[in-house]
Design a protein around this motif. Structure first.
Motif, short mmCIF file in Angstrom:
data_model
loop_
_atom_site.label_atom_id
_atom_site.label_comp_id
_atom_site.label_asym_id
_atom_site.label_seq_id
_atom_site.Cartn_x
_atom_site.Cartn_y
_atom_site.Cartn_z
N GLU A 123 10.00 3.26 12.33
CA GLU A 123 9.04 2.31 11.81
C GLU A 123 7.64 2.59 12.33
O GLU A 123 6.65 2.36 11.66
CB GLU A 123 9.42 0.87 12.20
CG GLU A 123 10.59 0.31 11.44
CD GLU A 123 10.40 0.42 9.95
OE1 GLU A 123 9.34 0.01 9.45
OE2 GLU A 123 11.32 0.93 9.28
N LYS A 175 3.66 -2.75 -0.30
CA LYS A 175 3.24 -1.50 -0.92
C LYS A 175 4.17 -1.15 -2.07
O LYS A 175 3.76 -0.68 -3.12
CB LYS A 175 3.26 -0.38 0.14
CG LYS A 175 2.05 0.56 0.03
CD LYS A 175 2.10 1.62 1.10
CE LYS A 175 1.46 1.16 2.40
NZ LYS A 175 1.58 2.18 3.45
N GLY A 210 7.62 7.55 11.87
CA GLY A 210 7.90 8.27 10.63
C GLY A 210 7.69 7.42 9.40
O GLY A 210 6.85 6.52 9.37
N ASP A 211 8.54 7.69 8.41
CA ASP A 211 8.43 7.00 7.15
C ASP A 211 8.97 5.58 7.21
O ASP A 211 8.62 4.74 6.39
CB ASP A 211 9.24 7.76 6.07
CG ASP A 211 8.45 8.96 5.58
OD1 ASP A 211 7.22 8.96 5.77
OD2 ASP A 211 9.08 9.87 5.00
N GLY A 212 9.86 5.33 8.15
CA GLY A 212 10.45 4.00 8.23
C GLY A 212 11.49 3.79 7.18
O GLY A 212 11.98 4.73 6.56
N LEU A 213 11.85 2.53 6.98
CA LEU A 213 12.90 2.20 6.03
C LEU A 213 12.47 2.50 4.62
O LEU A 213 13.25 2.95 3.80
CB LEU A 213 13.23 0.70 6.13
CG LEU A 213 13.87 0.24 7.42
CD1 LEU A 213 14.04 -1.26 7.39
CD2 LEU A 213 15.21 0.92 7.60
N ILE A 214 11.23 2.22 4.37
CA ILE A 214 10.73 2.43 3.02
C ILE A 214 9.65 3.52 3.10
O ILE A 214 8.61 3.31 3.72
CB ILE A 214 10.10 1.13 2.48
CG1 ILE A 214 11.15 0.03 2.52
CG2 ILE A 214 9.58 1.34 1.08
CD1 ILE A 214 10.57 -1.36 2.59
N PRO A 215 9.92 4.68 2.57
CA PRO A 215 8.94 5.76 2.65
C PRO A 215 7.63 5.34 1.99
O PRO A 215 7.64 4.63 0.99
CB PRO A 215 9.60 6.89 1.86
CG PRO A 215 11.05 6.55 1.79
CD PRO A 215 11.12 5.05 1.83
N ASP A 216 6.53 5.81 2.54
CA ASP A 216 5.21 5.47 1.98
C ASP A 216 5.03 6.06 0.59
O ASP A 216 5.56 7.10 0.29
CB ASP A 216 4.11 6.02 2.90
CG ASP A 216 4.02 5.19 4.18
OD1 ASP A 216 4.16 3.96 4.07
OD2 ASP A 216 3.84 5.79 5.27
N LYS A 234 5.05 -2.59 4.11
CA LYS A 234 5.72 -1.57 3.30
C LYS A 234 6.35 -2.17 2.05
O LYS A 234 6.32 -1.57 0.99
CB LYS A 234 6.76 -0.84 4.14
CG LYS A 234 6.06 0.05 5.14
CD LYS A 234 6.89 1.20 5.56
CE LYS A 234 5.99 2.19 6.29
NZ LYS A 234 6.70 3.00 7.24
N VAL A 272 5.02 -4.22 9.97
CA VAL A 272 5.15 -2.91 9.35
C VAL A 272 6.04 -3.01 8.11
O VAL A 272 5.69 -2.53 7.04
CB VAL A 272 5.76 -1.89 10.34
CG1 VAL A 272 5.88 -0.53 9.68
CG2 VAL A 272 4.92 -1.79 11.59
N LYS A 299 3.12 -0.87 -5.97
CA LYS A 299 3.32 0.35 -6.74
C LYS A 299 3.95 0.04 -8.09
O LYS A 299 3.68 0.70 -9.07
CB LYS A 299 4.21 1.33 -5.94
CG LYS A 299 3.49 2.64 -5.62
CD LYS A 299 4.41 3.61 -4.94
CE LYS A 299 4.23 3.59 -3.44
NZ LYS A 299 5.22 4.42 -2.74
#
Lengths: 92, 253
Positions: free
Chosen positions: A83, B11, A86-92, B8, B4, B15
């Motif tokens: 979290e 986001k 890196g990308d975390g649970l949901i990638p950016d 996300k 965080v 999208k």
């Protein structure tokens, strides 16, 4: 305050809980940064407990946006670390 | 951390096209999402069935190894009996892991089904609410209110997506492990102590030789008795016990 436990449910919590939740959140982050897995799981459990016991589940007919979204209860320590890095649970 | 996650999810919502518009006009889109959840549940069920099949195989293996151990011990082959018991032990440990995984998959399956129902009911709620809002508020206000409700549904959609993704990821992991086990088994690549369900490995062969060995003795003893040449019957025949010179059940008073 509306809190969602990701992959589970949404809860309505007394606003007074926000501060405690925030403290626990910070402690959880600190535990991850200190690479203390046991501590992280203990704090994360406490967060989930706080929401589940203090909060009331939202009914199916309530369409609310959450103020806070907690990670899924089965979050692994590695995922928690991701979290922040890196990308975390949901990638950016 | 929660911040965080929240940003996300937001986001993810951003999208997507405007959720209120999507919800209002695209029934097909919603159905597609619900179908995806159904498919996710089906995937979990398939993985669960496969694990259950492995459970059955292992359970049979435990029984088989137990029998083999007894046979080996009866034949005075203690080392062989020990090996069989070691494998039985390993199979039992593996069985425990499988039990846990099956329980986990069951929880996931139920979780996804619950989420699907929740999403379905929220979508219905949204549809109803939208009409009420349109009737009660000015166009501008209605737009804002519908937008808010749409965000709530959109968040639910994103969360169903996340739940499904996690369930599928875990299922994939278990499936990969299961196929790896199958492949190893087929290739006979397990070393002695890891050989679980391999059909005819060394221990099987040796035990089979033992069993068939005594079977030959039995047959021979029977044959001797039939031929009437067995005035002094050998002990295996006594143990096996049905020489023809014994009275038949029908002959009993």
């Amino acid at each position: 305050m509306i809190v969602r436990i990701a992959t589970e449910d949404q809860y309505r919590l007394p606003d007074g809980d926000a501060e405690r939740l925030n403290e626990l959140d910070n402690e959880a982050v600190a535990a991850v940064e200190a690479d203390d897995e046991d501590r992280f799981h203990a704090i994360f459990e406490e967060m989930l407990d706080l929401v589940r016991t203090d909060g009331h589940k939202l009914d199916g007919d309530e369409l609310e946006e959450s103020d806070v979204i907690l990670p899924p209860p089965d979050l692994s320590f590695v995922e928690a670390g991701n979290e922040f890095t890196g990308d975390g649970l949901i990638p950016d | 951390m929660s911040t965080v996650i929240k940003s996300k999810i937001n986001k993810m919502l951003d999208k997507a096209e405007d959720p209120s518009e999507t919800l209002e006009y695209s029934y097909a889109k919603q159905m597609e999402l619900l179908q995806n959840v159904k498919k996710g549940v089906a995937d979990v069920v398939t993985a669960k069935k496969r694990l259950q099949l492995q459970q059955q195989k292992l359970e049979q293996q435990v029984v088989k190894l137990d029998t083999q151990a007894r046979q080996a011990l009866a034949a005075g082959r203690e080392e062989l009996a020990r090996t069989a018991l070691e494998r039985k032990q390993f199979a039992q440990t593996e069985l425990q892991t499988l039990d846990q995984q099956v329980t986990e998959l069951e929880a996931q399956q139920q979780g996804l089904i619950d989420k699907e129902q929740k999403l379905r009911s929220k979508l219905e709620q949204f549809r109803t609410k939208k009409e009420v809002i349109k009737a009660q508020y000015s166009a501008a206000e209605a737009q804002v209110k519908i937008g808010e409700a749409a965000t709530g549904v959109g968040e639910e959609m994103a969360d169903v997506g996340l739940a499904m993704q996690r369930a599928v990821d875990k299922t994939e992991g278990m499936r990969a492990r299961a196929s790896a086990m199958d492949e190893l088994e087929e290739a006979g690549a397990f070393d002695d102590n890891l050989s679980l369900t391999a059909g005819q490995d060394d221990i099987d062969r040796q035990l089979h030789e033992l069993t068939s060995g005594s079977q030959v003795d039995d047959d021979l003893a029977k044959l001797k008795a039939e031929l009437g040449s067995g005035s002094s019957t050998p002990s295996p025949a006594l143990e096996q016990g049905k020489p023809t010179d014994q009275p038949t059940p029908g002959g009993q008073p």
